[in-house]
Write a protein that holds these residues in place. Sequence first.
Motif, PDB file in Angstrom:
ATOM      1  N   VAL A  65      -6.571   6.852   5.534  1.00 39.92           N
ATOM      2  CA  VAL A  65      -5.927   7.167   5.188  1.00 39.92           C
ATOM      3  C   VAL A  65      -5.808   7.900   4.038  1.00 39.92           C
ATOM      4  CG1 VAL A  65      -2.932   6.842   4.361  1.00 39.92           C
ATOM      5  CG2 VAL A  65      -4.402   4.739   5.807  1.00 39.92           C
ATOM      6  N   ARG A  92      -3.761   5.102  18.302  1.00 39.55           N
ATOM      7  CA  ARG A  92      -4.931   3.992  18.052  1.00 39.55           C
ATOM      8  C   ARG A  92      -3.910   3.426  17.527  1.00 39.55           C
ATOM      9  NH1 ARG A  92      -8.242   0.807  17.145  1.00 39.55           N
ATOM     10  NH2 ARG A  92      -9.341   1.036  15.241  1.00 39.55           N
ATOM     11  N   VAL A 106       6.063   3.948   4.788  1.00 39.10           N
ATOM     12  CA  VAL A 106       5.066   4.767   4.529  1.00 39.10           C
ATOM     13  C   VAL A 106       5.085   5.525   3.550  1.00 39.10           C
ATOM     14  CG1 VAL A 106       3.019   5.602   5.154  1.00 39.10           C
ATOM     15  CG2 VAL A 106       3.909   3.785   6.462  1.00 39.10           C
TER      16      VAL A 106
HETATM   17  C1  HEM Z   1      -6.374   2.817  11.375  1.00 33.45           C
HETATM   18  C2  HEM Z   1      -3.084  -0.609   9.815  1.00 33.45           C
HETATM   19  C3  HEM Z   1      -0.789   3.789   8.438  1.00 33.45           C
HETATM   20  C4  HEM Z   1      -5.066   6.600   9.088  1.00 33.45           C
HETATM   21  C5  HEM Z   1      -5.732   1.272  11.288  1.00 33.45           C
HETATM   22  C6  HEM Z   1      -5.797   0.158  11.545  1.00 33.45           C
HETATM   23  C7  HEM Z   1      -4.923  -0.831  11.535  1.00 33.45           C
HETATM   24  C8  HEM Z   1      -4.472   0.338  11.180  1.00 33.45           C
HETATM   25  C9  HEM Z   1      -4.832  -1.897  11.777  1.00 33.45           C
HETATM   26  C10 HEM Z   1      -7.306  -0.336  12.491  1.00 33.45           C
HETATM   27  C11 HEM Z   1      -9.084  -0.818  11.370  1.00 33.45           C
HETATM   28  C12 HEM Z   1      -9.296   0.101  10.603  1.00 33.45           C
HETATM   29  O1  HEM Z   1      -9.353   1.243  10.980  1.00 33.45           O
HETATM   30  O2  HEM Z   1      -8.738  -0.273   9.452  1.00 33.45           O
HETATM   31  C13 HEM Z   1      -1.922   0.831   9.449  1.00 33.45           C
HETATM   32  C14 HEM Z   1      -0.561   0.795   9.187  1.00 33.45           C
HETATM   33  C15 HEM Z   1      -0.224   1.538   8.817  1.00 33.45           C
HETATM   34  C16 HEM Z   1      -1.226   2.393   8.292  1.00 33.45           C
HETATM   35  C17 HEM Z   1      -0.313  -1.096   9.061  1.00 33.45           C
HETATM   36  C18 HEM Z   1       0.690   1.550   8.238  1.00 33.45           C
HETATM   37  C19 HEM Z   1       1.878   0.709   8.806  1.00 33.45           C
HETATM   38  C20 HEM Z   1      -1.807   4.409   8.181  1.00 33.45           C
HETATM   39  C21 HEM Z   1      -1.907   6.262   7.705  1.00 33.45           C
HETATM   40  C22 HEM Z   1      -2.489   7.027   8.301  1.00 33.45           C
HETATM   41  C23 HEM Z   1      -3.731   5.789   9.050  1.00 33.45           C
HETATM   42  C24 HEM Z   1      -0.217   6.812   7.146  1.00 33.45           C
HETATM   43  C25 HEM Z   1      -2.861   8.169   8.085  1.00 33.45           C
HETATM   44  C26 HEM Z   1      -2.055   8.784   7.675  1.00 33.45           C
HETATM   45  C27 HEM Z   1      -5.493   5.430   9.643  1.00 33.45           C
HETATM   46  C28 HEM Z   1      -6.906   6.042   9.980  1.00 33.45           C
HETATM   47  C29 HEM Z   1      -7.842   4.656  10.944  1.00 33.45           C
HETATM   48  C30 HEM Z   1      -6.355   3.653  10.676  1.00 33.45           C
HETATM   49  C31 HEM Z   1      -7.859   7.543   9.890  1.00 33.45           C
HETATM   50  C32 HEM Z   1      -8.799   4.821  11.447  1.00 33.45           C
HETATM   51  C33 HEM Z   1      -8.160   5.372  13.182  1.00 33.45           C
HETATM   52  C34 HEM Z   1     -10.006   4.996  14.379  1.00 33.45           C
HETATM   53  O3  HEM Z   1     -10.878   4.201  13.742  1.00 33.45           O
HETATM   54  O4  HEM Z   1     -10.200   6.180  14.707  1.00 33.45           O
HETATM   55  N1  HEM Z   1      -4.849   1.401  10.545  1.00 33.45           N
HETATM   56  N2  HEM Z   1      -2.317   1.909   9.153  1.00 33.45           N
HETATM   57  N3  HEM Z   1      -2.841   4.973   8.928  1.00 33.45           N
HETATM   58  N4  HEM Z   1      -5.638   4.326   9.725  1.00 33.45           N
HETATM   59 FE1  HEM Z   1      -3.588   2.856   9.576  1.00 33.45          FE
END
Ligand code: HEM
Length: 147
Positions: A65, A92, A106
Amino acid sequence: ERNKAMIRESWERLGKDKLPHGTVMFTRLFELDPALLQLFQYNTSSSSPQECLSSPEFTEHINKVMQVIDTAVTHLDELDSLNEYLAGLGRRHQAVGVKTNSFTMVGESFLYMLECGLETAYTSEIRDAWVQLYSLVVEAMSRGWSS
Ligand code: HEM
């Protein structure tokens, strides 16, 4: 322009210590909406927010993030170039069950992190500059959601 300068300057402070600041942000997020914890699969129902926050996978996500924010800050002059990437990132998140309305929380948590990290340097002007950038990022990510 002035907003960009304020963003770059404030990120210089926070971006140096991504994990501790990002942990402040996600601790806040789970206070505001504990149900979001369940969206992390490696989080088992029995683990507390503290356990989840310190698990390596979760730490990885915090770093991811913070890295996205870092990328947005380094691309302030060409944010459009990130549109496709951010839409894909939105897709995603839709796939793992995140709803677009969670981005309000967030955003709140992000501002909380800024406030904690910048301390007395946090001003309403800096806040507004970040709110603007955050809205653009959320807008771009939201294009990845299909209804
Ligand atoms: C991947 C949940 C917010 C960036 C993921 C994954 C989950 C998740 C479950 C897949 C597992 C992992 O890679 O750890 C959430 C939740 C959020 C949130 C519940 C808030 C409601 C964000 C935000 C950003 C972000 C605000 C960036 C601005 C990423 C990135 C990945 C990811 C870069 C990896 C994507 C990939 O594998 O191509 N997120 N996320 N996430 N998240 Fe989040």
